[in-house]
Design an enzyme around this catalytic site. Structure first.
Site, PDB file in Angstrom:
ATOM      1  N   ASP A 177       0.857  -1.186   0.000  1.00 26.24           N
ATOM      2  CA  ASP A 177       0.000   0.000   0.000  1.00 26.24           C
ATOM      3  C   ASP A 177       0.892   1.235   0.000  1.00 26.24           C
ATOM      4  O   ASP A 177       2.121   1.113   0.000  1.00 26.24           O
ATOM      5  CB  ASP A 177      -0.915  -0.004   1.238  1.00 26.24           C
ATOM      6  CG  ASP A 177      -0.148   0.148   2.544  1.00 26.24           C
ATOM      7  OD1 ASP A 177       1.095   0.244   2.512  1.00 26.24           O
ATOM      8  OD2 ASP A 177      -0.801   0.185   3.597  1.00 26.24           O
TER       9      ASP A 177
ATOM     10  N   ASP B  88       1.394   4.706   2.290  1.00 23.68           N
ATOM     11  CA  ASP B  88       0.981   5.330   3.546  1.00 23.68           C
ATOM     12  C   ASP B  88       1.378   6.810   3.549  1.00 23.68           C
ATOM     13  O   ASP B  88       2.482   7.157   3.120  1.00 23.68           O
ATOM     14  CB  ASP B  88       1.679   4.638   4.725  1.00 23.68           C
ATOM     15  CG  ASP B  88       1.516   3.128   4.687  1.00 23.68           C
ATOM     16  OD1 ASP B  88       0.414   2.650   4.989  1.00 23.68           O
ATOM     17  OD2 ASP B  88       2.483   2.422   4.315  1.00 23.68           O
TER      18      ASP B  88
ATOM     19  N   ASP C 122      -3.302   4.473   2.736  1.00 21.32           N
ATOM     20  CA  ASP C 122      -3.649   4.805   4.119  1.00 21.32           C
ATOM     21  C   ASP C 122      -3.308   6.266   4.371  1.00 21.32           C
ATOM     22  O   ASP C 122      -2.184   6.690   4.103  1.00 21.32           O
ATOM     23  CB  ASP C 122      -2.817   3.970   5.117  1.00 21.32           C
ATOM     24  CG  ASP C 122      -3.296   2.534   5.204  1.00 21.32           C
ATOM     25  OD1 ASP C 122      -4.370   2.225   4.635  1.00 21.32           O
ATOM     26  OD2 ASP C 122      -2.594   1.720   5.833  1.00 21.32           O
TER      27      ASP C 122
HETATM   28  N1  DCT Z   1       1.776   1.030  11.563  1.00 23.61           N
HETATM   29  C1  DCT Z   1       1.288   1.531  12.733  1.00 23.61           C
HETATM   30  N2  DCT Z   1      -0.001   1.313  13.075  1.00 23.61           N
HETATM   31  C2  DCT Z   1      -0.805   0.614  12.249  1.00 23.61           C
HETATM   32  C3  DCT Z   1      -0.324   0.094  11.038  1.00 23.61           C
HETATM   33  C4  DCT Z   1       0.990   0.331  10.716  1.00 23.61           C
HETATM   34  O1  DCT Z   1       2.020   2.188  13.471  1.00 23.61           O
HETATM   35  N3  DCT Z   1      -2.060   0.414  12.599  1.00 23.61           N
HETATM   36  C5  DCT Z   1       3.162   1.296  11.194  1.00 23.61           C
HETATM   37  C6  DCT Z   1       4.066   0.106  11.127  1.00 23.61           C
HETATM   38  C7  DCT Z   1       4.660   0.136   9.754  1.00 23.61           C
HETATM   39  C8  DCT Z   1       4.065   1.340   9.059  1.00 23.61           C
HETATM   40  O2  DCT Z   1       3.101   1.874   9.926  1.00 23.61           O
HETATM   41  C9  DCT Z   1       3.469   1.015   7.729  1.00 23.61           C
HETATM   42  O3  DCT Z   1       2.642  -0.128   7.801  1.00 23.61           O
HETATM   43  P1  DCT Z   1       2.413  -1.057   6.540  1.00 23.61           P
HETATM   44  O4  DCT Z   1       1.917  -0.267   5.392  1.00 23.61           O
HETATM   45  O5  DCT Z   1       1.577  -2.197   6.976  1.00 23.61           O
HETATM   46  O6  DCT Z   1       3.853  -1.645   6.273  1.00 23.61           O
HETATM   47  P2  DCT Z   1       4.992  -1.177   5.303  1.00 23.61           P
HETATM   48  O7  DCT Z   1       6.206  -1.207   6.116  1.00 23.61           O
HETATM   49  O8  DCT Z   1       4.626   0.104   4.633  1.00 23.61           O
HETATM   50  O9  DCT Z   1       5.088  -2.327   4.253  1.00 23.61           O
HETATM   51  P3  DCT Z   1       4.119  -2.636   2.999  1.00 23.61           P
HETATM   52  O10 DCT Z   1       3.051  -1.589   2.951  1.00 23.61           O
HETATM   53  O11 DCT Z   1       5.008  -2.595   1.826  1.00 23.61           O
HETATM   54  O12 DCT Z   1       3.588  -3.999   3.260  1.00 23.61           O
HETATM   55 MG    MG Z   2       2.814   0.408   3.625  1.00 24.77          MG
END
Ligand code: DCT
Ligand code: MG
Length: 466
Positions: free
Chosen positions: A300, A302, A390
């Site tokens: 995704d 973020d 997100d």
């Molecule tokens: N995070 C957080 N609280 C959440 C979800 C995620 O603090 N409810 C943090 C932990 C990692 C970061 O935000 C991004 O989360 P992801 O998008 O799930 O992981 P990513 O490291 O961006 O990896 P990918 O999106 O490539 O799977």
């Molecule tokens: Mg991510």
């Protein structure tokens, strides 16, 4: 220039610098531009080194005489990974994840193949532990999940490939169980436990079911117990009820399982900034998550949004942005989660809890950039891709903590929170840092200040992948 020319005699000439025998040979074409090799003389000896350098150059490899910043692969013989690292330290060269430290067997194999062969060892070990971690997650075995994820992270961050058990000495987070698996992979090329997991019906089904956006462990367990093994059967079953999220998950399944590229993430960034700045021109928009850590692909994209303006403007922003995209026909799915943030709440004790900021989980329609050739390789004229996005909106005061938290990786977040608790008697989460000894919140304007409060050197986002 022919290096031999410098050797011509003359009264004021200095002795030419000692160069490897290969320097004197005619230049060879470089076939593999991205690779710059350096062969370590230590324990190999000058003659063998010169011979290998000459041979590698003849095969089209670029081999440097001296170690420099441009070197990408260091090849050593009879040295363990940690010995090469020690040697690098003495040379004042910092090993990085970009620098591969390899055994001579890799070079010999590559020369035999006429091209650089894939460096498997490290990836194979990391993959193995990621699979075991995932399986533990599916079984809701938190302890074993953390053990295997740690092992995978540590192995990923090693600047050398583990080729023998000697290389595992002194590496943290590798318990007996993990070492047993490493040993098996080194000796047999595979782990029987990993093989069994990969063949396990429950693991396979959970992996498939959880690949659908909106499907977690509970739903997977239910579908598995009901005897489902394929998504087609699930989708066409009339008795099952799906959430709005799962419906979107099935509808855009193909797009969502294909990874988001950096170019796509950047294009989404343009959309997000355009929408946010239409309503709050002074807002800060930062791409976080894996892409901020320099990852080339992600599941995704973020973003963290913050603005020094009023709380009311802040609260209204995400609904306005959603409405803006809806009107443009770009909104495929959204779930707006209202803030439950309270200003003076102590940071959470749990390392894995979710934060309380207002956020929105979306699927956006990203139109493909026009390709100049006019040819379209998209199936059936589909000109867009569904992308998971997100958006997190946080009060300006908390933005440094939110940025640190949302940059991840999850493993890094866990480790830094544990460090704060156990080593500093502080509590850190996505909202704040609290010093239990001083009984006060420690403010921070930037991530650098948070690291300083924790007594740590600043760690760049791209160094936070483990
Ligand atoms: N995070 C957080 N609280 C959440 C979800 C995620 O603090 N409810 C943090 C932990 C990692 C970061 O935000 C991004 O989360 P992801 O998008 O799930 O992981 P990513 O490291 O961006 O990896 P990918 O999106 O490539 O799977
Ligand atoms: Mg991510």
């Amino acid at each position: 220039m022919d290096p031999l020319c410098t050797a011509s005699s003359g009264p004021r000439k200095k002795r030419p610098r000692q160069v490897g025998a290969s320097m004197a040979s005619p230049p060879h074409d470089i076939k593999f531009q991205n690779l710059v090799l350096f062969i370590l003389e230590k324990k190999m000896g000058t003659t063998r080194r010169n011979f290998l350098m000459e041979l590698a150059r003849r095969k089209g490899f670029r081999v440097e005489n001296e170690l420099s910043d441009s070197v990408t692969h260091i090849v050593a013989e009879n040295n363990s990974g940690s010995e090469v690292l020690e040697w690098l330290q003495v040379q004042n060269i910092r090993a990085s994840s970009q620098l591969e430290l390899l055994d001579v067997s890799w070079l010999i194999e590559s020369m035999g193949a006429g091209k650089p062969v894939e460096i498997t060892g490290k990836h194979q070990l990391v993959d193995a532990f990621e699979i075991l971690a995932e399986n533990s997650e599916f079984k809701e075995n938190e302890v074993s999940y953390v053990t295997f994820m740690r092992a995978a992270s540590v192995l990923k961050s090693l600047p050398f490939t583990i080729i023998s058990m000697r290389d595992t000495e002194g590496i943290p987070c590798l318990g007996d169980k993990v070492k047993c698996i490493i040993e098996e992979i080194i000796e047999d090329g595979e782990s029987s436990e990993v093989k069994a997991v990969l063949n396990d019906e429950r693991y396979q089904s959970f992996k498939l079911f959880t690949s659908v956006f909106g499907v977690g462990l509970k739903t997977s367990e239910k579908w598995f117990r009901m005897g489902f093994r394929s998504l087609n059967k699930i989708m066409s079953d009339k008795t099952l009820k799906f959430t709005k999220m799962q419906k979107a998950g099935f509808l855009y399944y193909e797009d969502l399982v294909s990874c988001v590229t950096r170019a796509e993430a950047e294009a989404v960034g343009v959309l997000v900034k355009e929408a946010v700045w239409a309503f709050l021109p002074d807002a800060f928009v930062t791409m976080t998550g894996g892409f901020r850590r320099g990852k080339k692909i992600g599941h995704d994209v973020d973003f963290l949004i913050t603005s020094p303006g009023s709380a009311e403007d802040e609260e209204q922003l995400l609904p306005k942005v959603i409405n803006f995209w809806e009107k443009k026909g770009l909104l495929l799915y959204y779930d707006l989660v209202e803030s439950t943030f309270e200003k003076f709440k102590l940071p959470s004790r749990q390392v894995d809890t979710l934060d309380h900021f207002q956020k929105c989980f979306l699927i956006l329609k990203l139109h493909h950039q026009r390709v100049d050739s006019g040819k379209s390789n998209q199936q059936e004229g589909k000109t867009w891709k569904a992308i998971r996005v997100d958006l997190v909106m946080c009060p300006y005061e908390n933005h440094a903590f939110a940025l640190l938290g949302w940059t991840g990786s999850r493993q890094f977040e866990r480790d830094i929170r544990r460090y704060a608790t156990h080593e500093r008697k502080m509590m850190l989460d996505n909202h704040a840092l609290y010093d239990k000894t001083k009984r006060m919140f420690l403010k921070a304007e930037s991530e650098e200040e948070i690291f300083a409060h924790l007594g740590l050197d600043y760690i760049e986002p791209w160094e936070r992948n483990a």
